[in-house]
Design an enzyme around this catalytic site. Structure first.
Site, short mmCIF file in Angstrom:
data_model
loop_
_atom_site.label_atom_id
_atom_site.label_comp_id
_atom_site.label_asym_id
_atom_site.label_seq_id
_atom_site.Cartn_x
_atom_site.Cartn_y
_atom_site.Cartn_z
N LYS A 1 6.29 23.40 -14.80
CA LYS A 1 5.77 22.14 -14.63
C LYS A 1 5.39 22.02 -12.96
CE LYS A 1 4.38 17.43 -14.26
NZ LYS A 1 4.93 16.78 -15.27
N LYS B 1 2.46 12.02 -11.18
CA LYS B 1 1.60 10.75 -11.81
C LYS B 1 2.58 9.71 -11.62
CE LYS B 1 -1.53 14.10 -14.31
NZ LYS B 1 -2.03 14.03 -15.50
N GLU C 1 8.87 17.37 -24.55
CA GLU C 1 7.82 18.76 -23.65
C GLU C 1 8.20 19.58 -22.75
OE1 GLU C 1 5.30 17.05 -22.27
OE2 GLU C 1 6.18 14.95 -22.53
N GLU D 1 -5.19 17.32 -10.81
CA GLU D 1 -5.48 17.63 -12.10
C GLU D 1 -7.50 17.71 -12.02
OE1 GLU D 1 -3.62 15.59 -15.22
OE2 GLU D 1 -5.98 15.65 -15.79
N HIS E 1 -0.98 11.12 -27.72
CA HIS E 1 -1.04 9.72 -27.41
C HIS E 1 -1.79 8.55 -27.85
CE1 HIS E 1 -0.94 10.91 -22.12
NE2 HIS E 1 -0.29 10.60 -22.63
N ARG F 1 0.97 -1.06 -0.62
CA ARG F 1 -0.47 -0.14 -0.32
C ARG F 1 0.89 1.00 -0.13
NH1 ARG F 1 -3.97 -2.75 3.23
NH2 ARG F 1 -5.03 -3.46 1.53
N HIS G 1 7.35 9.22 -27.09
CA HIS G 1 6.66 9.69 -26.09
C HIS G 1 6.23 11.29 -26.91
CE1 HIS G 1 3.80 11.34 -23.76
NE2 HIS G 1 4.02 11.99 -22.86
N HIS H 1 -1.64 16.43 -25.85
CA HIS H 1 -1.84 14.77 -25.43
C HIS H 1 -3.11 14.42 -26.14
CE1 HIS H 1 2.45 15.91 -23.10
NE2 HIS H 1 2.57 14.73 -22.57
N1 LIG Z 1 4.34 10.83 -15.23
C1 LIG Z 1 4.22 11.77 -15.64
O1 LIG Z 1 4.67 13.23 -15.53
C2 LIG Z 1 5.36 12.21 -17.45
C3 LIG Z 1 5.13 12.82 -17.85
C4 LIG Z 1 5.71 12.77 -19.65
C5 LIG Z 1 6.21 11.41 -19.81
N2 LIG Z 1 6.08 10.46 -19.20
C6 LIG Z 1 6.02 8.99 -19.50
O2 LIG Z 1 7.21 9.20 -20.58
C7 LIG Z 1 7.72 8.35 -20.61
C8 LIG Z 1 8.66 8.98 -21.78
O3 LIG Z 1 9.59 8.60 -21.04
P1 LIG Z 1 11.64 8.68 -21.51
O4 LIG Z 1 11.29 9.47 -23.30
O5 LIG Z 1 11.90 9.34 -20.79
O6 LIG Z 1 11.68 7.34 -22.42
P2 LIG Z 1 12.32 6.06 -21.36
O7 LIG Z 1 12.27 5.81 -20.79
O8 LIG Z 1 11.75 4.69 -22.51
O9 LIG Z 1 13.89 6.38 -21.50
C9 LIG Z 1 14.45 6.37 -23.85
C10 LIG Z 1 15.13 5.23 -23.92
O10 LIG Z 1 16.00 5.83 -23.52
C11 LIG Z 1 17.59 5.11 -22.82
N3 LIG Z 1 18.17 5.62 -21.70
C12 LIG Z 1 17.21 6.39 -20.36
N4 LIG Z 1 18.52 7.18 -20.09
C13 LIG Z 1 19.97 7.07 -20.41
C14 LIG Z 1 20.47 7.68 -21.04
N5 LIG Z 1 21.67 8.67 -19.80
N6 LIG Z 1 21.68 7.42 -21.25
C15 LIG Z 1 21.16 6.52 -23.06
N7 LIG Z 1 19.93 5.66 -23.02
C16 LIG Z 1 19.46 6.30 -22.02
C17 LIG Z 1 16.51 3.85 -22.12
O11 LIG Z 1 16.43 2.60 -21.87
C18 LIG Z 1 15.47 4.23 -23.15
O12 LIG Z 1 15.48 3.02 -24.22
C19 LIG Z 1 6.21 7.52 -21.32
O13 LIG Z 1 5.87 6.39 -21.25
C20 LIG Z 1 5.46 8.56 -20.97
O14 LIG Z 1 3.84 8.64 -21.23
C21 LIG Z 1 4.76 10.68 -18.05
O1 LIG Z 2 2.05 15.50 -15.20
C1 LIG Z 2 1.15 15.83 -16.22
O2 LIG Z 2 0.16 16.37 -15.50
C2 LIG Z 2 1.30 15.83 -17.43
O3 LIG Z 2 0.14 15.66 -18.31
C3 LIG Z 2 2.46 15.64 -18.46
C4 LIG Z 2 2.47 14.63 -19.27
O4 LIG Z 2 3.40 15.14 -19.76
C5 LIG Z 2 2.59 13.49 -19.73
O5 LIG Z 2 2.73 13.04 -20.54
C6 LIG Z 2 1.33 11.89 -18.37
O6 LIG Z 2 1.87 11.24 -18.63
C7 LIG Z 2 0.17 12.75 -19.17
O7 LIG Z 2 -1.30 12.20 -18.09
P1 LIG Z 2 -2.12 12.08 -18.22
O8 LIG Z 2 -2.87 11.82 -16.45
O9 LIG Z 2 -2.47 12.13 -19.49
O10 LIG Z 2 -2.00 9.86 -18.65
ZN LIG Z 3 4.21 13.98 -22.17
#
Ligand SMILES: NC(=O)c1ccc[n+]([C@@H]2O[C@H](COP(=O)([O-])OP(=O)(O)OC[C@H]3O[C@@H](n4cnc5c(N)ncnc54)[C@H](O)[C@@H]3O)[C@@H](O)[C@H]2O)c1
Ligand SMILES: O=C(O)C(=O)C[C@@H](O)[C@H](O)[C@H](O)COP(=O)(O)O
Ligand SMILES: [Zn+2]
Length: 363
Positions: free
Chosen positions: A228, A145, A187, A238, A253, A124, A265, A249
């Site tokens: 952000k 998130k 982003e 949100e 998405h 949990r 992404h 998005h």
């Molecule tokens: N939680 C949120 O608020 C939020 C916001 C934006 C995006 N996201 C999510 O994030 C994800 C995308 O993240 P991403 O683009 O970082 O992808 P990712 O984590 O897959 O990383 C991209 C690639 O880069 C490689 N990599 C990572 N760090 C490295 C480094 N320093 N040197 C070399 N290679 C490296 C990884 O192994 C991977 O192959 C999506 O799933 C998206 O939905 C979430």
């Molecule tokens: O932090 C947020 O809020 C965002 O919307 C950041 C986005 O860049 C990110 O891709 C996030 O994962 C999108 O969330 P979702 O709620 O649309 O799934």
């Molecule tokens: Zn995003």
């Protein structure tokens, strides 16, 4: 080096953005008053786990006496799944991870979202630290998130679960492949569109097409993270305003998922930003010249801007499961100017289809 504070109702946390911060991971945990008796599980992917900065981080944990294990998952968005999370829980149990222990999410947004989700749900909820290693993760590591994808849509299962801290090693960005750098710029540009016209204008004047020296990188990254932080502090879960972070998005998405993650992404969000700017123009919310500026700055960074040819009904099915929508029409976050985004909750699928079809004719 920049240190930013994120105020959260369930515990405020710091973002420490600094070169080589991972080489002192153990000391950073000590500074967070994480007892040396704490078991630490580092969750990473099989690309990041092999990189020198990851090895340095583990050496630091060992040197400071933290008992630790490393769990690696395959790199890529396919790992952001319930199936992958299910493989991790038993390994936490067998290592003896208790409620007082800690997960470190070492990697890009995929690892941050997945490891954060596992931290939020295991027993949990146990503490976790975000250790982002991609440019894109300046976004994903802040705001709490966490979650996983379902085959039906992105991020459909998850939580708002803030980390204990964000330790952002800016030197790690040096090993990013060029495509991952570009992916992350989507982003950064998005944050300019949402709340920082000067950030956006700077990127128009001087595109950041590769990882620059720290003196150039830090102010840009800090400006993006501040946008952000400002938004998530005003609406952590949100209820309304945070939806602006979703500009690009709603369509992005759907396009990302339809590409089966062939598009990163950020790449998908770039196409989504162009389309949603066109939707804003069609609604009379944005002038055409500003929509063109958005498209040009994305293209100037080497991001894709053209809509991939696809079946509208398949794309629409993914748009339809977006979490922002109410019961009837679709909700979008649309730009009205550089530095301003509004939420509109009365968008009809036909309106979006018209913009989508027109963009295919232009492609
Ligand atoms: N939680 C949120 O608020 C939020 C916001 C934006 C995006 N996201 C999510 O994030 C994800 C995308 O993240 P991403 O683009 O970082 O992808 P990712 O984590 O897959 O990383 C991209 C690639 O880069 C490689 N990599 C990572 N760090 C490295 C480094 N320093 N040197 C070399 N290679 C490296 C990884 O192994 C991977 O192959 C999506 O799933 C998206 O939905 C979430
Ligand atoms: O932090 C947020 O809020 C965002 O919307 C950041 C986005 O860049 C990110 O891709 C996030 O994962 C999108 O969330 P979702 O709620 O649309 O799934
Ligand atoms: Zn995003």
């Amino acid at each position: 080096m920049s240190i930013l504070e994120v105020k959260s109702k369930s515990g405020s946390y710091r973002v420490v953005a600094e070169g080589n911060v991972l080489a002192t991971l153990g000391e950073q945990l000590q500074r967070l008053h994480i007892s040396e008796r704490t078991n630490v599980t580092v969750i990473t992917d099989d690309t990041v786990g092999a990189l020198p900065f990851a090895k340095d981080a583990l050496r630091s944990l060992a040197a400071t006496g933290y008992r630790h294990q490393v769990l690696e998952v395959p790199a890529g968005d396919h790992s952001k799944s319930l199936a992958t999370a299910s493989t991790l829980y038993p390994k936490l149990l067998s290592f003896g991870m208790r409620r007082s222990d800690l997960i470190v999410a070492l990697g890009g947004g995929v690892i941050g979202d997945l490891a954060g989700f596992v931290a939020a749900t295991y027993l949990r909820g146990i503490s976790f630290v975000q250790a982002p290693t991609t440019l894109l993760a300046h976004d994903s590591s802040i705001g709490g998130k966490v979650g996983v994808n379902l085959p039906e849509g992105k991020n459909l299962v998850g939580a708002f679960y803030p980390p204990r801290a964000v330790l952002y090693d800016l030197s790690a960005l040096a090993t990013l492949p060029a495509r991952q750098w570009t992916n992350g710029m989507a982003e950064v540009i998005k944050h300019g569109i949402i709340g920082d016209a000067r950030l956006f204008e700077g990127l128009e004047e001087r595109p950041l097409v590769a990882c620059p020296d720290a003196d150039v990188l830090e102010p840009i990254l800090t400006a993006a993270m501040k946008v952000k932080i400002d938004v998530v502090e005003s609406d952590e879960k949100e209820a309304n305003r945070r939806q602006v972070l979703n500009v690009g998005h709603t369509l992005g998405h759907a396009i990302e998922q339809r590409s089966h993650y062939g598009l990163g992404h950020g790449e998908a969000i770039s196409i989504g930003l162009v389309l949603e700017a066109k939707l804003a123009v069609a609604r009379g919310l944005l002038d055409e010249a500003t929509a063109t500026r958005i498209e040009r700055v994305l293209a100037g960074h080497g991001l894709p801007t053209k809509t991939p040819r696809d079946d509208w009904d398949e794309v629409a099915a993914f748009i339809d499961v977006d979490k922002k929508h109410g019961r009837a029409l679709w909700t979008f976050a649309l730009p009205t100017a550089i530095g301003d985004v509004v939420i509109v909750d009365d968008v009809s699928p036909d309106e979006v289809k018209a913009v989508y079809d027109r963009s295919l004719e232009e492609a």
